[in-house]
Design a protein around this motif. Structure first.
Motif, PDB file in Angstrom:
ATOM      1  N   SER A  55       0.745  -1.204   0.176  1.00 61.28           N
ATOM      2  CA  SER A  55      -0.060  -0.072  -0.053  1.00 61.28           C
ATOM      3  C   SER A  55       0.792   1.346   0.027  1.00 61.28           C
ATOM      4  O   SER A  55       2.121   1.171  -0.241  1.00 61.28           O
ATOM      5  N   ASN A  56       0.171   2.436   0.373  1.00 61.54           N
ATOM      6  CA  ASN A  56       1.087   3.589   0.727  1.00 61.54           C
ATOM      7  C   ASN A  56       0.648   4.309   1.754  1.00 61.54           C
ATOM      8  O   ASN A  56      -0.331   4.008   2.467  1.00 61.54           O
ATOM      9  N   GLU A  57       1.450   5.433   1.988  1.00 60.48           N
ATOM     10  CA  GLU A  57       1.023   6.128   3.550  1.00 60.48           C
ATOM     11  C   GLU A  57      -0.348   6.985   3.212  1.00 60.48           C
ATOM     12  O   GLU A  57      -0.327   7.497   4.405  1.00 60.48           O
ATOM     13  N   TYR A  94      13.934  -0.362   5.202  1.00 57.64           N
ATOM     14  CA  TYR A  94      12.716  -1.281   5.285  1.00 57.64           C
ATOM     15  C   TYR A  94      11.299  -0.146   5.281  1.00 57.64           C
ATOM     16  O   TYR A  94      10.293  -0.618   5.213  1.00 57.64           O
ATOM     17  N   ASP A  95      11.698   1.161   5.601  1.00 58.43           N
ATOM     18  CA  ASP A  95      10.590   1.987   5.462  1.00 58.43           C
ATOM     19  C   ASP A  95       9.685   1.992   4.039  1.00 58.43           C
ATOM     20  O   ASP A  95       8.621   2.580   3.913  1.00 58.43           O
ATOM     21  N   LYS A  96      10.508   1.608   2.940  1.00 64.23           N
ATOM     22  CA  LYS A  96       9.895   1.797   1.873  1.00 64.23           C
ATOM     23  C   LYS A  96       8.638   0.726   1.487  1.00 64.23           C
ATOM     24  O   LYS A  96       8.077   0.831   0.611  1.00 64.23           O
ATOM     25  N   TYR A  97       8.764  -0.274   2.394  1.00 62.75           N
ATOM     26  CA  TYR A  97       7.804  -1.418   2.349  1.00 62.75           C
ATOM     27  C   TYR A  97       6.584  -1.017   3.216  1.00 62.75           C
ATOM     28  O   TYR A  97       6.792  -1.186   4.338  1.00 62.75           O
ATOM     29  N   VAL A  98       5.660  -0.702   2.749  1.00 62.35           N
ATOM     30  CA  VAL A  98       4.260  -0.222   3.102  1.00 62.35           C
ATOM     31  C   VAL A  98       3.248  -1.111   3.091  1.00 62.35           C
ATOM     32  O   VAL A  98       2.774  -1.505   1.672  1.00 62.35           O
ATOM     33  N   TYR A  99       2.316  -1.501   4.096  1.00 64.68           N
ATOM     34  CA  TYR A  99       1.315  -2.464   3.904  1.00 64.68           C
ATOM     35  C   TYR A  99      -0.034  -2.052   4.720  1.00 64.68           C
ATOM     36  O   TYR A  99       0.086  -1.363   5.427  1.00 64.68           O
ATOM     37  N   GLU A 123      -4.451   3.438   7.971  1.00 68.94           N
ATOM     38  CA  GLU A 123      -3.369   2.887   8.888  1.00 68.94           C
ATOM     39  C   GLU A 123      -2.399   2.151   8.103  1.00 68.94           C
ATOM     40  O   GLU A 123      -2.212   0.950   8.073  1.00 68.94           O
ATOM     41  N   PRO A 124      -1.582   2.693   7.473  1.00 72.06           N
ATOM     42  CA  PRO A 124      -0.330   2.380   6.890  1.00 72.06           C
ATOM     43  C   PRO A 124       0.686   1.736   8.002  1.00 72.06           C
ATOM     44  O   PRO A 124       0.926   2.022   8.795  1.00 72.06           O
ATOM     45  N   ILE A 125       1.148   0.392   7.613  1.00 71.46           N
ATOM     46  CA  ILE A 125       2.160   0.021   8.560  1.00 71.46           C
ATOM     47  C   ILE A 125       3.408  -0.673   7.907  1.00 71.46           C
ATOM     48  O   ILE A 125       3.316  -0.927   6.518  1.00 71.46           O
ATOM     49  N   ASN A 126       4.535  -0.413   8.470  1.00 68.63           N
ATOM     50  CA  ASN A 126       6.002  -0.984   7.960  1.00 68.63           C
ATOM     51  C   ASN A 126       6.577  -1.482   9.026  1.00 68.63           C
ATOM     52  O   ASN A 126       6.281  -1.381  10.257  1.00 68.63           O
ATOM     53  N   LEU A 127       7.761  -2.222   8.745  1.00 66.91           N
ATOM     54  CA  LEU A 127       8.267  -2.957   9.730  1.00 66.91           C
ATOM     55  C   LEU A 127       8.856  -2.168  11.044  1.00 66.91           C
ATOM     56  O   LEU A 127       8.901  -2.849  12.161  1.00 66.91           O
TER      57      LEU A 127
END
Length: 307
Positions: A213-215, A258-263, A219-223
């Motif tokens: 997804s994107n920010e 890892y911030d570029k991987y958003v889910y 409720e975007p989440i990243n690691l």
């Protein structure tokens, strides 16, 4: 300490080939800067320890005694092209030494160095792949949203053992949970080894559906952020230390990469692995088969789904 703050400290020391303490309020005397040869360097000042350590062709590790009797353990980067890895190492050391209490700082840092040394021997493979990021994030989501509420933080952390394909992700009391993180529209789920669903005890296959997804979503989440969220749940240093050890086993360290991987979380579904559940079991296979992986059609196991 952020990577940008570390870079700024190095820039302040570059012309003078000097060191600066990372934080006067930090419990350990940690300095970063440049040694007399012009190499970027991390230095820890403390009492001597008797642990062995080794250098690599990229990092020269030295232990020297000062005039006042204290010792200096330094890590000197020999290849400027790997500065980014050094910054990650420094960030990890700064973070992990905040709560060492009653432990020799130099001894602690040497133990951390042993976990990092392979990264400097093989710098191309220091980051988790996107699949590994998604898989770890799925386990963390389940840990925080399900395990903590059902079993409590301490027991949940101890039950989280799935860093090896020979173990289930969570084993507690008389039940186990095997997690798979998949896309929302996935048709199949891969079982990477026989052991993952092979057990005489009842367990559950848990499918955590995450979608890139994107920010801009609600409720975007990243690691990195989710790990910080879980750390904020802890009430003592023991829980934090156990959690950090589990992350070490999964080869995680903080990295802006890892911030570029958003889910976004789409669903968390449980499937009861009973005797009737379709799976491979070691006792059913010929002795000549050493390892096996297989895929399950998700629609074909719908009758095993539970609330």
């Amino acid at each position: 300490m952020t990577i940008d703050e570390i870079k700024e400290k190095f820039n302040e020391c570059k012309n003078s080939l000097s060191y600066k303490r990372i934080n006067p309020n930090h419990p350990v005397n940690i300095y970063i800067g440049y040694n007399e040869k012009g190499n970027q360097s991390l230095a820890i000042i403390s009492e001597k320890c008797n642990l062995d350590f080794e250098s690599t062709r990229l990092i020269d590790v030295e232990l020297k005694v000062r005039n006042d009797g204290d010792y200096v353990l330094s890590f000197n980067l020999l290849d400027d092209s790997l500065s980014d890895i050094l910054y990650q190492f420094i960030s990890d050391i700064v973070e992990k030494t905040y709560n060492i209490k009653d432990y020799s700082p130099i001894a602690f840092v040497i133990e951390r160095w042993k976990k990092w040394i392979n990264m400097f021997k093989n710098p191309k493979n220091i980051f988790l792949s996107e699949n590994e990021v998604r898989g770890l994030l799925g386990e963390l989501i389940y840990l925080e949203k399900y395990m903590f509420d059902k079993y409590g933080i301490d027991r949940s952390l101890e039950s989280w053992i799935g860093s090896s394909l020979s173990h289930k992700d969570f084993e507690i009391e008389d039940i186990w949970y095997e997690l798979k993180t998949i896309r929302e529209n996935a048709l199949t789920v891969t079982i990477s080894s026989i052991e993952q669903l092979d057990s005489n005890e009842y367990g559950e296959l848990v499918l955590v559906k995450l979608e890139p997804s994107n920010e801009s979503i609600s409720e975007p989440i990243n690691l990195n952020d989710y790990i910080n969220k879980i750390r904020s749940c802890f009430s003592n240093d023991s829980q934090l230390n156990t959690f950090n050890e589990k992350l070490d086993e999964r080869k995680y360290f903080y990295a802006p990469e890892y911030d570029k991987y958003v889910y976004s979380i789409k669903s968390i579904d449980h499937y009861g692995v009973t005797e009737e559940f379709p799976r491979l079991k070691e006792n059913d296979l010929p002795d000549s088969i050493a390892r096996a992986s297989y895929e399950l059609y998700i629609k074909k196991i719908e009758k095993f789904k539970i609330d």
